[in-house]
Design a protein around this motif. Structure first.
Motif, PDB file in Angstrom:
ATOM      1  N   LEU A  97      11.109  -7.171  -7.319  1.00  0.00           N
ATOM      2  CA  LEU A  97       9.696  -7.173  -7.678  1.00  0.00           C
ATOM      3  C   LEU A  97       9.131  -5.758  -7.685  1.00  0.00           C
ATOM      4  CD1 LEU A  97       8.460 -10.274  -5.642  1.00  0.00           C
ATOM      5  CD2 LEU A  97       8.942 -10.156  -8.088  1.00  0.00           C
ATOM      6  N   ARG A  98       9.625  -4.951  -6.793  1.00  0.00           N
ATOM      7  CA  ARG A  98       9.171  -3.554  -6.739  1.00  0.00           C
ATOM      8  C   ARG A  98       9.651  -2.764  -7.948  1.00  0.00           C
ATOM      9  NH1 ARG A  98      10.182   0.232  -1.426  1.00  0.00           N
ATOM     10  NH2 ARG A  98       9.379   2.208  -2.260  1.00  0.00           N
ATOM     11  N   ARG A  99      10.925  -2.924  -8.302  1.00  0.00           N
ATOM     12  CA  ARG A  99      11.457  -2.195  -9.456  1.00  0.00           C
ATOM     13  C   ARG A  99      10.773  -2.612 -10.746  1.00  0.00           C
ATOM     14  NH1 ARG A  99      16.209  -3.793  -7.052  1.00  0.00           N
ATOM     15  NH2 ARG A  99      16.609  -5.265  -8.754  1.00  0.00           N
ATOM     16  N   ARG A 100      10.437  -3.874 -10.845  1.00  0.00           N
ATOM     17  CA  ARG A 100       9.855  -4.401 -12.081  1.00  0.00           C
ATOM     18  C   ARG A 100       8.344  -4.190 -12.166  1.00  0.00           C
ATOM     19  NH1 ARG A 100      13.404  -5.871 -16.218  1.00  0.00           N
ATOM     20  NH2 ARG A 100      15.335  -6.598 -15.270  1.00  0.00           N
ATOM     21  N   GLY A 101       7.749  -3.591 -11.154  1.00  0.00           N
ATOM     22  CA  GLY A 101       6.316  -3.327 -11.206  1.00  0.00           C
ATOM     23  C   GLY A 101       5.460  -4.543 -10.977  1.00  0.00           C
ATOM     24  N   VAL A 102       5.950  -5.477 -10.161  1.00  0.00           N
ATOM     25  CA  VAL A 102       5.175  -6.685  -9.868  1.00  0.00           C
ATOM     26  C   VAL A 102       4.294  -6.439  -8.639  1.00  0.00           C
ATOM     27  CG1 VAL A 102       5.274  -9.166  -9.436  1.00  0.00           C
ATOM     28  CG2 VAL A 102       7.003  -8.082 -10.860  1.00  0.00           C
ATOM     29  N   ILE A 103       4.908  -6.265  -7.475  1.00  0.00           N
ATOM     30  CA  ILE A 103       4.158  -5.903  -6.271  1.00  0.00           C
ATOM     31  C   ILE A 103       4.807  -4.682  -5.629  1.00  0.00           C
ATOM     32  CG2 ILE A 103       3.165  -8.155  -5.743  1.00  0.00           C
ATOM     33  CD1 ILE A 103       5.509  -8.666  -3.867  1.00  0.00           C
ATOM     34  N   LEU A 104       3.972  -3.790  -5.127  1.00  0.00           N
ATOM     35  CA  LEU A 104       4.432  -2.521  -4.581  1.00  0.00           C
ATOM     36  C   LEU A 104       3.729  -2.257  -3.258  1.00  0.00           C
ATOM     37  CD1 LEU A 104       3.734  -0.518  -7.855  1.00  0.00           C
ATOM     38  CD2 LEU A 104       5.955  -1.450  -7.211  1.00  0.00           C
ATOM     39  N   PRO A 105       4.381  -1.563  -2.316  1.00  0.00           N
ATOM     40  CA  PRO A 105       3.673  -1.167  -1.098  1.00  0.00           C
ATOM     41  C   PRO A 105       2.514  -0.236  -1.437  1.00  0.00           C
ATOM     42  CG  PRO A 105       6.060  -0.917  -0.854  1.00  0.00           C
ATOM     43  CD  PRO A 105       5.804  -1.173  -2.307  1.00  0.00           C
ATOM     44  N   ALA A 106       1.341  -0.520  -0.893  1.00  0.00           N
ATOM     45  CA  ALA A 106       0.163   0.303  -1.195  1.00  0.00           C
ATOM     46  C   ALA A 106       0.257   1.652  -0.485  1.00  0.00           C
ATOM     47  CB  ALA A 106      -1.107  -0.428  -0.766  1.00  0.00           C
ATOM     48  N   PHE A 107      -0.235   2.685  -1.154  1.00  0.00           N
ATOM     49  CA  PHE A 107      -0.320   4.037  -0.580  1.00  0.00           C
ATOM     50  C   PHE A 107       1.043   4.525  -0.075  1.00  0.00           C
ATOM     51  CE2 PHE A 107      -4.185   1.570   0.687  1.00  0.00           C
ATOM     52  CZ  PHE A 107      -5.004   2.029  -0.328  1.00  0.00           C
ATOM     53  N   GLU A 108       2.085   4.205  -0.820  1.00  0.00           N
ATOM     54  CA  GLU A 108       3.440   4.483  -0.350  1.00  0.00           C
ATOM     55  C   GLU A 108       3.696   5.974  -0.167  1.00  0.00           C
ATOM     56  OE1 GLU A 108       7.996   3.055  -1.338  1.00  0.00           O
ATOM     57  OE2 GLU A 108       6.472   3.008  -2.912  1.00  0.00           O
ATOM     58  N   ILE A 109       3.108   6.824  -1.015  1.00  0.00           N
ATOM     59  CA  ILE A 109       3.385   8.260  -0.901  1.00  0.00           C
ATOM     60  C   ILE A 109       2.776   8.844   0.368  1.00  0.00           C
ATOM     61  CG2 ILE A 109       3.559   8.525  -3.403  1.00  0.00           C
ATOM     62  CD1 ILE A 109       0.762   9.770  -3.368  1.00  0.00           C
ATOM     63  N   HIS A 110       1.854   8.116   0.999  1.00  0.00           N
ATOM     64  CA  HIS A 110       1.271   8.546   2.269  1.00  0.00           C
ATOM     65  C   HIS A 110       1.831   7.750   3.448  1.00  0.00           C
ATOM     66  CE1 HIS A 110      -1.795  11.375   0.812  1.00  0.00           C
ATOM     67  NE2 HIS A 110      -1.907  10.572  -0.237  1.00  0.00           N
ATOM     68  N   GLY A 111       2.935   7.100   3.231  1.00  0.00           N
ATOM     69  CA  GLY A 111       3.557   6.349   4.319  1.00  0.00           C
ATOM     70  C   GLY A 111       3.252   4.872   4.321  1.00  0.00           C
ATOM     71  N   GLY A 112       2.352   4.402   3.425  1.00  0.00           N
ATOM     72  CA  GLY A 112       2.038   2.991   3.319  1.00  0.00           C
ATOM     73  C   GLY A 112       1.186   2.480   4.461  1.00  0.00           C
ATOM     74  N   ALA A 113       0.828   1.205   4.387  1.00  0.00           N
ATOM     75  CA  ALA A 113       0.033   0.541   5.427  1.00  0.00           C
ATOM     76  C   ALA A 113       0.425  -0.929   5.453  1.00  0.00           C
ATOM     77  CB  ALA A 113      -1.461   0.685   5.155  1.00  0.00           C
ATOM     78  N   LYS A 114       0.716  -1.445   6.636  1.00  0.00           N
ATOM     79  CA  LYS A 114       1.118  -2.835   6.756  1.00  0.00           C
ATOM     80  C   LYS A 114       0.017  -3.769   6.266  1.00  0.00           C
ATOM     81  CE  LYS A 114       4.314  -2.486  10.681  1.00  0.00           C
ATOM     82  NZ  LYS A 114       4.583  -2.952  12.070  1.00  0.00           N
ATOM     83  N   GLY A 115       0.437  -4.815   5.574  1.00  0.00           N
ATOM     84  CA  GLY A 115      -0.509  -5.827   5.134  1.00  0.00           C
ATOM     85  C   GLY A 115      -1.294  -5.466   3.896  1.00  0.00           C
ATOM     86  N   LEU A 116      -0.924  -4.385   3.216  1.00  0.00           N
ATOM     87  CA  LEU A 116      -1.606  -3.960   1.988  1.00  0.00           C
ATOM     88  C   LEU A 116      -0.571  -3.743   0.893  1.00  0.00           C
ATOM     89  CD1 LEU A 116      -4.136  -1.351   3.443  1.00  0.00           C
ATOM     90  CD2 LEU A 116      -4.577  -3.754   2.895  1.00  0.00           C
ATOM     91  N   TYR A 117      -0.794  -4.350  -0.266  1.00  0.00           N
ATOM     92  CA  TYR A 117       0.114  -4.229  -1.394  1.00  0.00           C
ATOM     93  C   TYR A 117      -0.669  -3.913  -2.665  1.00  0.00           C
ATOM     94  CZ  TYR A 117       4.164  -6.116   1.109  1.00  0.00           C
ATOM     95  OH  TYR A 117       5.207  -6.292   1.980  1.00  0.00           O
ATOM     96  N   ASP A 118       0.003  -3.250  -3.603  1.00  0.00           N
ATOM     97  CA  ASP A 118      -0.516  -3.057  -4.947  1.00  0.00           C
ATOM     98  C   ASP A 118       0.103  -4.093  -5.875  1.00  0.00           C
ATOM     99  OD1 ASP A 118      -1.967  -0.784  -4.267  1.00  0.00           O
ATOM    100  OD2 ASP A 118      -0.321   0.587  -4.737  1.00  0.00           O
ATOM    101  N   PHE A 119      -0.682  -4.601  -6.811  1.00  0.00           N
ATOM    102  CA  PHE A 119      -0.138  -5.362  -7.925  1.00  0.00           C
ATOM    103  C   PHE A 119       0.134  -4.364  -9.044  1.00  0.00           C
ATOM    104  CE2 PHE A 119      -2.086  -8.740  -5.545  1.00  0.00           C
ATOM    105  CZ  PHE A 119      -1.274  -9.839  -5.794  1.00  0.00           C
ATOM    106  N   GLY A 120       1.371  -4.264  -9.455  1.00  0.00           N
ATOM    107  CA  GLY A 120       1.744  -3.329 -10.503  1.00  0.00           C
ATOM    108  C   GLY A 120       1.326  -3.817 -11.876  1.00  0.00           C
ATOM    109  N   PRO A 121       1.786  -3.138 -12.944  1.00  0.00           N
ATOM    110  CA  PRO A 121       1.368  -3.515 -14.300  1.00  0.00           C
ATOM    111  C   PRO A 121       1.681  -4.965 -14.646  1.00  0.00           C
ATOM    112  CG  PRO A 121       2.487  -1.383 -14.301  1.00  0.00           C
ATOM    113  CD  PRO A 121       2.656  -1.966 -12.932  1.00  0.00           C
ATOM    114  N   VAL A 122       2.849  -5.443 -14.232  1.00  0.00           N
ATOM    115  CA  VAL A 122       3.218  -6.831 -14.528  1.00  0.00           C
ATOM    116  C   VAL A 122       2.560  -7.786 -13.534  1.00  0.00           C
ATOM    117  CG1 VAL A 122       5.151  -8.438 -14.792  1.00  0.00           C
ATOM    118  CG2 VAL A 122       5.387  -6.055 -15.533  1.00  0.00           C
ATOM    119  N   GLY A 123       2.555  -7.414 -12.256  1.00  0.00           N
ATOM    120  CA  GLY A 123       1.959  -8.277 -11.239  1.00  0.00           C
ATOM    121  C   GLY A 123       0.475  -8.485 -11.438  1.00  0.00           C
ATOM    122  N   GLY A 124      -0.230  -7.423 -11.864  1.00  0.00           N
ATOM    123  CA  GLY A 124      -1.659  -7.562 -12.113  1.00  0.00           C
ATOM    124  C   GLY A 124      -1.951  -8.549 -13.215  1.00  0.00           C
ATOM    125  N   ARG A 125      -1.134  -8.505 -14.261  1.00  0.00           N
ATOM    126  CA  ARG A 125      -1.335  -9.448 -15.374  1.00  0.00           C
ATOM    127  C   ARG A 125      -1.000 -10.872 -14.945  1.00  0.00           C
ATOM    128  NH1 ARG A 125       2.064  -8.760 -20.854  1.00  0.00           N
ATOM    129  NH2 ARG A 125       3.720  -9.086 -19.327  1.00  0.00           N
TER     130      ARG A 125
END
Length: 511
Positions: A97-125
């Motif tokens: 799901l991460r590779r395909r842009g469905v759901i991604l860890p939020a703020f990953e470049i800053h170390g992320g935060a538990k319980g927060l996710y991004d919906f990627g281009p495919v996941g958002g749709r």
């Protein structure tokens, strides 16, 4: 009724031409044991439905122990399905799901935060499509409207609703690594319903079991405390700022806008209001991927009814639809919603209507019928004011997990906000024939009580008119805000008359 959407982690029969089907095929092509090797038997759904079962996001654990039968399956606890294989599959799924842009860890470049996710281009749709299906499904009922309320909610609103005092989970902290955990979650394997235990009993169970910390494996825990789950904030700046919270649910906005919705429907019940939006809960230990988050999408519908009405919805369309039920009392069974209502298992026809309509929604979203069940809350699970409550649970690698909650909440919510604000949150019920009522009581003398009680005069009037005809003045009365006032004989006057009453105001019930 509350809908918590996590269809990205739910067994769904996706069409073969869809992107999700292709992702599932990719998952299947990875080096892993075959289904028959894992189960040591042929999976009945797979043999019947081809790839529409085990090609989906979760393996077919529904039939992993057919010797249990339907009752054994339905009574399986909601906790995580144990086993290294399930863990490995979920890791592969998350990676895909991460590779395909469905759901991604939020703020990953800053170390992320538990319980927060991004919906990627495919996941958002995909999320938007699920929300559109939900919206269209309920608006098609004709007596439901959509509203949108702020996510920042004043302190007074959530104090009136009971969230400030009661919206808490029991927390304990590992004394070795300082990792916080929910006490009831760690004890799920040692008690059938640990989240219903009071804190003292939960503490005793924790001391007896001493479960291992999921982070470091140690077994030393701090005393259990109640931790409120709401994110607090301030509306405004400086000393004029008002305390507030990020809303933990969307329902309160629909209760506070009830007068406007009542007018919209020309002051006639029943009707409903629904809202899609974000909810925020500062979970103690968010785990299980997308199932328990600190910011999440939710969709709620509040349906306002007259508790005295005998009108019942037509459930004939579901008389042949077999559904799995786990009642609060008795064994699990497979049956129909009209039969469960007639047998007194479902306690209210409006609850039965929304159960039936919700089942249709699950089917329209592609959820596999054998992986859906309705579980009735035990009495110690429900709030004291709830009359009946059912969860729609879906089965996956985490076991049975709540997706929808359908509850008859009585008049609690509107009554709580009415008492807190003094605003009337009621509906008018017209009698079939006017009633002749003899009035013998008291009211205030406005010319004298007004200057004496000022802003409290309205509350004093309501209290005085509720006094018995033989009341002797002066008398002390306590107002809604806790103020105590003394009403003298000069402040009141006797009322004796006969009235023709056409109807009455009442507080609607909410499902």
């Amino acid at each position: 009724m509350r809908f918590l959407a996590f269809f990205l982690t739910t067994p769904v029969a996706w069409p073969r031409q869809s992107s999700v089907y292709k992702w599932n095929e990719e998952l299947r092509s990875q080096d892993r044991p075959s289904h028959s090797a894992r189960m040591n038997r042929l999976c009945p759904p797979c043999s019947d439905l081809g790839s529409s079962c085990c090609s989906n996001l979760f393996e077919c654990r529904l039939w992993s122990n057919s010797s249990r039968g339907v009752e054994g399956l339905l009574k399986e606890p909601m906790g995580m399905v144990e086993g290294q294989e399930a863990v490995e599959r979920l890791e592969r799924l998350t990676g895909m799901l991460r590779r395909r842009g469905v759901i991604l860890p939020a703020f990953e470049i800053h170390g992320g935060a538990k319980g927060l996710y991004d919906f990627g281009p495919v996941g958002g749709r995909l999320r938007s499509k699920v929300q559109d299906v939900w919206r269209d499904h309920w608006l098609s009922q004709g007596d439901v409207v959509e509203v949108s309320c702020p996510t920042v909610t004043p302190f007074a609103v959530l104090e009136a609703s009971g969230h400030v005092a009661e919206f808490s989970d029991f927390m304990t902290v590992c004394l070795s690594c300082n990792e916080a955990s929910r006490a009831d979650t760690m004890l799920e394997g040692h008690h059938p319903n640990p989240d219903a235990l009071p804190m003292a009993e939960l503490q005793t169970l924790l001391d007896d079991i001493s479960p291992a910390c999921p982070s470091c494996g140690a077994s030393e825990w701090s005393p259990i405390v109640a931790e409120n789950l709401m994110f607090d904030t301030v509306i405004g700046a400086g000393s004029s700022g008002r305390p507030a919270f990020l809303r933990p649910e969307t329902a309160q906005g629909m209760f506070t806008t009830y007068p406007a919705i009542y007018r919209h429907f020309r002051e006639r019940l029943p009707f409903g209001a629904m809202q899609l939006g974000r909810g925020y809960r500062n979970e103690i230990s968010p785990r299980q991927g997308m199932i328990r988050l600190r910011e999440f999408n939710m969709a709620e519908l509040e349906y306002f009814i007259d508790p005295a009405s005998d009108d019942a919805p037509d459930l004939g369309a579901w008389s042949e639809t077999a559904i799995q039920f786990v009642p609060a009392e008795g064994d699990a069974f497979e049956g129909t919603i009209p039969k469960a209502l007639a047998d007194g298992i479902i306690l209210h026809p409006t609850v039965a209507w929304f159960m039936a309509r919700t089942y249709d929604l699950m089917m329209s979203l592609g959820v596999l019928a054998p992986k859906v069940r309705f579980r009735q809350h035990d009495r110690d699970e429900m709030a004291h004011y709830a009359l009946d409550c059912w969860d729609v649970e879906l089965h996956g690698s985490y076991g049975w997990v709540e997706c929808v909650g359908i509850a008859h909440r009585g008049c609690y919510d509107l009554e709580a906000h009415e008492q807190a604000t003094g605003q009337r949150l009621r509906a008018w019920r017209t009698y079939p024939e006017p009633k002749i009522v003899d009035i013998d009581g008291w009211t205030i003398d406005g010319a004298k009580a007004g200057p004496a009680f000022r802003a409290l005069a309205g509350q004093v009037k309501d209290k005085v008119e509720a006094l018995a005809a033989d009341t002797v003045f002066p008398v002390s009365i306590v107002l809604e805000g806790g103020e105590e006032v003394t009403v003298e004989s000069a402040h009141v006057k006797r009322v004796q008359r006969t009235e023709s009453v056409a109807g009455e105001w009442f507080i609607p019930h909410v499902v």
